[in-house]
Design a protein around this motif. Structure first.
Motif, PDB file in Angstrom:
ATOM      1  N   ALA A 186      -2.770  11.664  43.565  1.00  0.00           N
ATOM      2  CA  ALA A 186      -2.527  12.372  44.823  1.00  0.00           C
ATOM      3  C   ALA A 186      -2.082  11.398  45.901  1.00  0.00           C
ATOM      4  O   ALA A 186      -1.186  11.693  46.704  1.00  0.00           O
ATOM      5  CB  ALA A 186      -3.791  13.112  45.257  1.00  0.00           C
TER       6      ALA A 186
ATOM      7  N   ARG B 160      -2.978  17.737  47.721  1.00  0.00           N
ATOM      8  CA  ARG B 160      -2.169  17.262  46.588  1.00  0.00           C
ATOM      9  C   ARG B 160      -2.983  17.178  45.287  1.00  0.00           C
ATOM     10  O   ARG B 160      -2.430  16.883  44.230  1.00  0.00           O
ATOM     11  CB  ARG B 160      -1.544  15.904  46.923  1.00  0.00           C
ATOM     12  CG  ARG B 160      -0.564  15.993  48.099  1.00  0.00           C
ATOM     13  CD  ARG B 160       0.115  14.640  48.348  1.00  0.00           C
ATOM     14  NE  ARG B 160       1.021  14.727  49.478  1.00  0.00           N
ATOM     15  CZ  ARG B 160       2.287  15.118  49.411  1.00  0.00           C
ATOM     16  NH1 ARG B 160       2.796  15.459  48.250  1.00  0.00           N
ATOM     17  NH2 ARG B 160       3.048  15.172  50.498  1.00  0.00           N
TER      18      ARG B 160
ATOM     19  N   GLU C  36      -1.999  19.644  42.148  1.00  0.00           N
ATOM     20  CA  GLU C  36      -0.840  19.171  41.402  1.00  0.00           C
ATOM     21  C   GLU C  36      -1.170  17.926  40.590  1.00  0.00           C
ATOM     22  O   GLU C  36      -0.736  17.776  39.440  1.00  0.00           O
ATOM     23  CB  GLU C  36       0.307  18.869  42.364  1.00  0.00           C
ATOM     24  CG  GLU C  36       1.602  18.416  41.702  1.00  0.00           C
ATOM     25  CD  GLU C  36       2.258  19.515  40.884  1.00  0.00           C
ATOM     26  OE1 GLU C  36       2.991  19.180  39.925  1.00  0.00           O
ATOM     27  OE2 GLU C  36       2.027  20.702  41.176  1.00  0.00           O
TER      28      GLU C  36
END
Length: 496
Positions: free
Chosen positions: A468, A488, A491
């Motif tokens: 991240a 983040r 993801e």
């Protein structure tokens, strides 16, 4: 030894390091062929019984290296249902050879001799490549009939990775006691004379009455030593899960600071926890709550967490999976006494960070702790460090063994150790020295520790927070701040 889950992770990490799975299958197939040559006389008959996964793909490769024998291949199922691209490619490659190959779509048609189901003598050697490690449940058809035929044969039986129908981690038959009517009353497994397994021995193989060969297939040591995308395997949510099944986290912190416990809590949510509560002094409670309506805030009287709050916090912690203890607590005498009192009675799982860390070496606790110090905090706890990552890893491993808890020591290369295992993580970047990233890490590890074991939670937490941070650095350069990281995390946790 290596478990099947860990082996799957190492395979994926090797691919991420640039070692193609196709190359590993070629090496595995070559190892199987060597094992056949070790027992087969010149001109011997060899039957390879292949499933539709990578285990069968290994044997399809092996067949191409056994041209000097009377070799036949039996594929259990239709070629179009082969489950992986590389196994499918090796089936196609086999079609370009003169090796007889037949498909078996009906168990009644299974025959160990001849490409078209012809009858005759048993083969001299049978390669069992129907099902590999990581398979659960009893053998179904046509594998069950094939296993029975293999066991009834007088041939020397070589299993690829693990005999079909055997749990590679326990050595017990798969599906034992599962009551599945489709597998009849008693589980069936291949009784192999020899097993050729890859990279490292699986725990259950020692229980078998078989000769075990461990083949080096070219997996780099870094695939096991360092974290990687393979470590994310198995962390997907159960589609049938309900609220709370994916973890409840309690963050205990704040007082001098409001941002630290908030960052930990937001990270825990983004890392997959279903519910996150923050326990903090009333002086900062409204500020913490103002960051996000997703947080549940419980206020404690006063402006510092102290010994008088230990009973209340223990009561709140009793209903959670993981406690994150330390973000923003400060370093007053009362704070340290609170940490000591809480840990003395707490028997659950906790991530300990920041100023709470100094108490850990001196407290007698039944809690299962994951400590997340940077190197300075490690020294403050009584540990040692070194500039060289491998030397530091050895020192951290020794300290973790003495401490009896899991350590995640932050640095340019993170070290994760619990006294039994040690792993390194090299995701992340210099921009992550900014304040607050450690709080994000603590919350992330807290969420992961609610659904997996402490060592795995620490290793994956270090990996995904670094990921991240790398994404944030790509977007913001030197302007990276800790609040960039939580959003983040989802993801970063995708295994792609």
């Amino acid at each position: 030894m290596i478990t099947t889950d860990r082996m799957a992770a190492v395979d994926a990490n090797a691919a991420a390091l640039g070692v193609p799975r196709k190359q590993l299958m070629e090496s595995s197939g070559n190892a199987v062929a060597r094992e056949v040559r070790a027992v087969a006389d010149p001109g011997a008959t060899v039957a390879l019984v292949c499933g539709r996964g990578n285990n069968g793909g290994d044997a399809l490769v092996a067949a191409r290296f056994l041209a000097e024998y009377e070799t036949t291949v039996k594929l259990l199922g239709r070629p179009e249902t082969i489950r992986t691209d590389i196994a499918r490619e090796n089936w196609a490659a086999l079609g370009n050879t003169e090796i007889p190959a037949a498909t078996v779509t009906d168990s009644r048609d299974f025959d160990l001799t001849g490409p078209e189901g012809a009858t005759g003598d048993d083969p001299d050697v049978i390669v069992d490549a129907m099902l590999g490690s990581g398979i659960s449940g009893g053998l179904r058809e046509p594998e069950r009939t094939a296993a029975e035929a293999i066991n009834a044969s007088d041939a020397t039986v070589i299993a690829v990775d693990v005999p079909s129908g055997i749990d590679a981690d326990t050595g017990e038959p798969t599906g034992k006691g599962d009551g599945d009517a489709d597998t009849a009353s008693a589980p069936v497994a291949v009784d192999a004379d020899r097993v050729v397994t890859f990279h490292d021995e699986k725990p259950g193989l020692a229980a078998l009455d078989a000769e075990i060969t461990v083949a080096d297939i070219g997996i780099p040591a870094a695939a096991e030593r360092f974290t990687g995308p393979g470590d994310l395997l198995g962390l997907d949510r159960d589609p049938d899960s309900h609220k709370g099944d994916n973890g409840e986290v309690l963050v205990v912190g704040g007082g001098p600071y409001a941002g630290a416990p908030t960052l930990s809590a937001l990270a825990a949510l983004r890392a997959g926890a279903d519910l996150v509560r923050v326990v903090c002094p009333e002086s900062v409670a409204s500020e913490v709550q103002g960051f996000s309506p997703n947080l549940i805030v419980r206020a404690l009287p006063g402006d510092r967490v102290g010994p008088s709050h230990a009973e209340r916090v223990a009561s709140l912690a009793a209903g959670t999976d993981t406690v994150v203890l330390g973000p923003g607590l400060g370093d007053g005498d009362g704070t340290r006494e609170f940490v000591r009192e809480f840990l003395t009675t707490y028997e659950g799982r906790a991530v300990v960070d920041a100023d709470a860390l100094r108490v850990v070496p001196d407290v007698d606790t039944d809690a299962d702790l994951i400590c997340t110090p940077h190197q300075g905090e490690l020294v403050g706890m009584g540990g040692e460090t070194a500039a060289d990552p491998d030397e530091r890893a050895e020192l951290v491993g020794e300290f973790a063994a003495g401490l009896g808890h899991t350590l995640l020591v932050k640095g340019a290369v993170d070290v994760i150790a619990d006294g039994d295992e040690t792993r390194l993580n090299r995701t992340g970047n210099p921009g992550m020295t900014v304040g607050g990233t450690g709080d994000v890490l603590a919350g992330t590890v807290g969420a992961l520790a609610a659904v997996t074991n402490p060592f795995h939670a620490a290793a994956v937490g270090a990996y995904v927070v670094g990921r991240a941070g790398d994404a944030a650095a790509d977007a913001n350069g030197a302007g990276l701040v800790a609040t960039d990281l939580p959003d983040r995390l989802p993801e970063a946790m995708r295994n792609e």
